[in-house]
Design an enzyme around this catalytic site. Structure first.
Site, PDB file in Angstrom:
ATOM      1  N   TRP A  31     -28.826 -17.369 122.913  1.00 31.58           N
ATOM      2  CA  TRP A  31     -29.432 -17.310 122.267  1.00 31.58           C
ATOM      3  C   TRP A  31     -30.516 -16.046 121.314  1.00 31.58           C
ATOM      4  O   TRP A  31     -31.075 -15.215 123.074  1.00 31.58           O
ATOM      5  CB  TRP A  31     -30.579 -18.352 122.862  1.00 31.58           C
ATOM      6  CG  TRP A  31     -30.022 -19.975 122.748  1.00 31.58           C
ATOM      7  CD1 TRP A  31     -29.542 -20.583 122.470  1.00 31.58           C
ATOM      8  CD2 TRP A  31     -31.932 -21.157 121.761  1.00 31.58           C
ATOM      9  NE1 TRP A  31     -29.472 -21.019 122.156  1.00 31.58           N
ATOM     10  CE2 TRP A  31     -30.879 -21.795 121.783  1.00 31.58           C
ATOM     11  CE3 TRP A  31     -32.658 -20.698 121.473  1.00 31.58           C
ATOM     12  CZ2 TRP A  31     -31.798 -22.860 121.140  1.00 31.58           C
ATOM     13  CZ3 TRP A  31     -33.032 -21.421 121.355  1.00 31.58           C
ATOM     14  CH2 TRP A  31     -32.556 -22.782 120.551  1.00 31.58           C
ATOM     15  N   PHE A  66     -29.658 -21.755 129.590  1.00 30.11           N
ATOM     16  CA  PHE A  66     -28.984 -22.892 130.699  1.00 30.11           C
ATOM     17  C   PHE A  66     -28.040 -22.736 130.929  1.00 30.11           C
ATOM     18  O   PHE A  66     -28.011 -22.866 132.364  1.00 30.11           O
ATOM     19  CB  PHE A  66     -29.163 -24.794 129.982  1.00 30.11           C
ATOM     20  CG  PHE A  66     -29.011 -25.035 130.774  1.00 30.11           C
ATOM     21  CD1 PHE A  66     -30.736 -25.219 131.681  1.00 30.11           C
ATOM     22  CD2 PHE A  66     -28.124 -25.990 130.791  1.00 30.11           C
ATOM     23  CE1 PHE A  66     -30.018 -26.770 132.075  1.00 30.11           C
ATOM     24  CE2 PHE A  66     -27.989 -27.009 131.791  1.00 30.11           C
ATOM     25  CZ  PHE A  66     -29.290 -27.507 132.818  1.00 30.11           C
ATOM     26  N   GLU A  67     -26.821 -22.187 130.664  1.00 28.38           N
ATOM     27  CA  GLU A  67     -25.664 -21.705 130.833  1.00 28.38           C
ATOM     28  C   GLU A  67     -25.920 -21.050 131.311  1.00 28.38           C
ATOM     29  O   GLU A  67     -24.538 -20.766 132.656  1.00 28.38           O
ATOM     30  CB  GLU A  67     -24.567 -21.778 130.024  1.00 28.38           C
ATOM     31  CG  GLU A  67     -24.268 -24.024 129.517  1.00 28.38           C
ATOM     32  CD  GLU A  67     -25.579 -23.750 128.141  1.00 28.38           C
ATOM     33  OE1 GLU A  67     -26.130 -23.183 127.592  1.00 28.38           O
ATOM     34  OE2 GLU A  67     -25.549 -24.662 128.143  1.00 28.38           O
ATOM     35  N   VAL A  90     -35.699 -16.156 127.096  1.00 24.54           N
ATOM     36  CA  VAL A  90     -36.327 -17.543 127.414  1.00 24.54           C
ATOM     37  C   VAL A  90     -37.445 -17.239 126.344  1.00 24.54           C
ATOM     38  O   VAL A  90     -38.273 -16.932 126.727  1.00 24.54           O
ATOM     39  CB  VAL A  90     -36.070 -18.640 127.924  1.00 24.54           C
ATOM     40  CG1 VAL A  90     -36.941 -20.103 128.273  1.00 24.54           C
ATOM     41  CG2 VAL A  90     -34.870 -19.359 128.351  1.00 24.54           C
ATOM     42  N   ILE A  91     -37.778 -17.739 125.175  1.00 24.50           N
ATOM     43  CA  ILE A  91     -39.420 -18.113 124.429  1.00 24.50           C
ATOM     44  C   ILE A  91     -39.690 -19.329 124.773  1.00 24.50           C
ATOM     45  O   ILE A  91     -39.184 -20.125 124.026  1.00 24.50           O
ATOM     46  CB  ILE A  91     -39.026 -17.561 123.364  1.00 24.50           C
ATOM     47  CG1 ILE A  91     -38.657 -15.663 123.189  1.00 24.50           C
ATOM     48  CG2 ILE A  91     -40.675 -16.822 122.669  1.00 24.50           C
ATOM     49  CD1 ILE A  91     -37.734 -15.314 121.878  1.00 24.50           C
ATOM     50  N   THR A  95     -42.815 -27.271 122.950  1.00 26.55           N
ATOM     51  CA  THR A  95     -42.261 -27.617 124.565  1.00 26.55           C
ATOM     52  C   THR A  95     -42.417 -26.962 125.903  1.00 26.55           C
ATOM     53  O   THR A  95     -42.592 -26.096 125.713  1.00 26.55           O
ATOM     54  CB  THR A  95     -41.603 -28.569 123.979  1.00 26.55           C
ATOM     55  OG1 THR A  95     -40.350 -27.969 123.866  1.00 26.55           O
ATOM     56  CG2 THR A  95     -42.057 -29.315 122.901  1.00 26.55           C
ATOM     57  N   HIS A  97     -39.245 -26.582 127.335  1.00 27.04           N
ATOM     58  CA  HIS A  97     -37.977 -26.071 127.058  1.00 27.04           C
ATOM     59  C   HIS A  97     -38.192 -25.460 128.034  1.00 27.04           C
ATOM     60  O   HIS A  97     -37.180 -24.939 128.821  1.00 27.04           O
ATOM     61  CB  HIS A  97     -37.308 -26.521 125.938  1.00 27.04           C
ATOM     62  CG  HIS A  97     -37.983 -24.944 125.367  1.00 27.04           C
ATOM     63  ND1 HIS A  97     -38.716 -24.901 124.804  1.00 27.04           N
ATOM     64  CD2 HIS A  97     -37.369 -23.808 125.643  1.00 27.04           C
ATOM     65  CE1 HIS A  97     -38.802 -23.544 123.853  1.00 27.04           C
ATOM     66  NE2 HIS A  97     -37.736 -23.380 123.703  1.00 27.04           N
ATOM     67  N   PHE A 122     -30.968 -11.473 138.922  1.00 27.65           N
ATOM     68  CA  PHE A 122     -31.890 -12.407 137.583  1.00 27.65           C
ATOM     69  C   PHE A 122     -32.347 -11.555 136.068  1.00 27.65           C
ATOM     70  O   PHE A 122     -33.215 -10.368 136.243  1.00 27.65           O
ATOM     71  CB  PHE A 122     -33.271 -13.196 137.988  1.00 27.65           C
ATOM     72  CG  PHE A 122     -33.891 -14.191 137.518  1.00 27.65           C
ATOM     73  CD1 PHE A 122     -33.574 -15.879 137.490  1.00 27.65           C
ATOM     74  CD2 PHE A 122     -34.923 -14.220 136.950  1.00 27.65           C
ATOM     75  CE1 PHE A 122     -34.232 -16.172 136.761  1.00 27.65           C
ATOM     76  CE2 PHE A 122     -36.291 -14.357 136.437  1.00 27.65           C
ATOM     77  CZ  PHE A 122     -35.207 -16.018 136.366  1.00 27.65           C
ATOM     78  N   ARG A 136     -39.266  -6.079 126.354  1.00 32.63           N
ATOM     79  CA  ARG A 136     -39.097  -5.792 127.691  1.00 32.63           C
ATOM     80  C   ARG A 136     -36.887  -5.328 127.394  1.00 32.63           C
ATOM     81  O   ARG A 136     -36.819  -5.940 128.245  1.00 32.63           O
ATOM     82  CB  ARG A 136     -38.528  -7.330 128.530  1.00 32.63           C
ATOM     83  CG  ARG A 136     -40.544  -7.574 128.953  1.00 32.63           C
ATOM     84  CD  ARG A 136     -41.167  -8.620 129.150  1.00 32.63           C
ATOM     85  NE  ARG A 136     -42.552  -8.448 129.063  1.00 32.63           N
ATOM     86  CZ  ARG A 136     -43.357  -8.249 128.753  1.00 32.63           C
ATOM     87  NH1 ARG A 136     -43.651  -7.995 127.774  1.00 32.63           N
ATOM     88  NH2 ARG A 136     -45.024  -8.313 129.124  1.00 32.63           N
TER      89      ARG A 136
HETATM   90  N1  RBF Z   1     -31.263 -21.243 125.398  1.00 28.46           N
HETATM   91  C1  RBF Z   1     -31.989 -19.871 125.876  1.00 28.46           C
HETATM   92  O1  RBF Z   1     -31.323 -18.966 125.642  1.00 28.46           O
HETATM   93  N2  RBF Z   1     -33.165 -18.809 124.737  1.00 28.46           N
HETATM   94  C2  RBF Z   1     -33.891 -20.218 124.573  1.00 28.46           C
HETATM   95  O2  RBF Z   1     -34.879 -20.250 124.179  1.00 28.46           O
HETATM   96  C3  RBF Z   1     -34.050 -21.162 124.746  1.00 28.46           C
HETATM   97  N3  RBF Z   1     -34.435 -22.314 123.797  1.00 28.46           N
HETATM   98  C4  RBF Z   1     -34.229 -23.460 123.910  1.00 28.46           C
HETATM   99  C5  RBF Z   1     -35.456 -24.134 123.208  1.00 28.46           C
HETATM  100  C6  RBF Z   1     -35.254 -26.041 123.430  1.00 28.46           C
HETATM  101  C7  RBF Z   1     -36.260 -27.195 122.938  1.00 28.46           C
HETATM  102  C8  RBF Z   1     -33.762 -26.221 123.652  1.00 28.46           C
HETATM  103  C9  RBF Z   1     -33.399 -27.824 123.710  1.00 28.46           C
HETATM  104  C10 RBF Z   1     -32.887 -25.402 124.106  1.00 28.46           C
HETATM  105  C11 RBF Z   1     -33.048 -24.525 124.391  1.00 28.46           C
HETATM  106  N4  RBF Z   1     -31.878 -22.869 124.764  1.00 28.46           N
HETATM  107  C12 RBF Z   1     -32.937 -21.894 124.833  1.00 28.46           C
HETATM  108  C13 RBF Z   1     -30.358 -23.243 125.117  1.00 28.46           C
HETATM  109  C14 RBF Z   1     -30.365 -23.997 126.267  1.00 28.46           C
HETATM  110  O3  RBF Z   1     -30.722 -22.923 127.304  1.00 28.46           O
HETATM  111  C15 RBF Z   1     -29.116 -24.522 126.262  1.00 28.46           C
HETATM  112  O4  RBF Z   1     -28.024 -23.664 125.829  1.00 28.46           O
HETATM  113  C16 RBF Z   1     -28.990 -25.710 125.556  1.00 28.46           C
HETATM  114  O5  RBF Z   1     -30.068 -26.688 126.024  1.00 28.46           O
HETATM  115  C17 RBF Z   1     -26.880 -26.374 125.961  1.00 28.46           C
HETATM  116  O6  RBF Z   1     -27.655 -26.946 126.902  1.00 28.46           O
END
Ligand code: RBF
Length: 158
Positions: A31, A66-67, A90-91, A95, A97, A122, A136
């Protein structure tokens, strides 16, 4: 370290051990790849600057932050790998998330590090918006990939 001085990327190199024979696994989330690529470039450059061999740096990608935990575990369980560096962005959105992902990754990477008794850095950039993330990843607040690599080297020198 850097952040305590409010001057990112200025870390102490004095206590760093020889890492010329160390192997590093880097796991990068896909992402916001423009940003995670910059983090990864910073991490690799730092490892090379400190004497790591190019062929001892193994870069893998995962779909999202998340992975990162499982990706880090795949790398850490490999006996050849000495340290793992996890990089993602992660931004915040509409929500919560970001909260769930960030906490899961922080806890997950801690668990992997303790389970395999290896440094797992990390390198997750967690921001309110894209601009803060860019700041950053090579912008005015340095590059968190550099700091993550430096942390891994520091811990290998422990
Ligand atoms: N993954 C990221 O690396 N950065 C993000 O900003 C990010 N935003 C997400 C927002 C939502 C609502 C969801 C459902 C997932 C997001 N993910 C993001 C993906 C997450 O890390 C993961 O790859 C997926 O949920 C599949 O398990």
């Amino acid at each position: 370290m850097a952040t305590s001085l409010k001057n990112l990327n200025e870390y102490s190199k004095q206590s760093f051990a020889d890492i010329s024979d160390k192997k590093f696994g880097i796991v990068v989330a896909e992402w916001h790849t423009d940003i995670t690529d910059a983090l990864c470039a910073g991490a690799i450059e730092t490892l090379l600057q400190h004497g790591a061999q190019k062929e001892n740096i193994f870069r893998n990608t995962v779909p999202g932050s998340f992975e990162l935990t499982l990706g880090a575990q795949f790398l850490a369980q490999n006996e050849d790998i000495d340290a793992v560096i996890a990089l993602g962005v992660v931004i915040k959105g509409d929500t919560k998330h970001d909260d769930y992902i960030n906490h899961a990754v922080a806890n997950g990477l801690t668990t992997v590090s303790l389970k395999y008794n290896k440094p797992v850095s990390f390198g997750l950039v967690t921001t309110n918006n894209l601009e803060q993330a860019l700041d950053r990843a090579g912008g005015k607040h340095g590059n968190k990939g550099i700091e993550a690599a430096a942390a891994a080297i520091h811990m290998l020198s422990f």
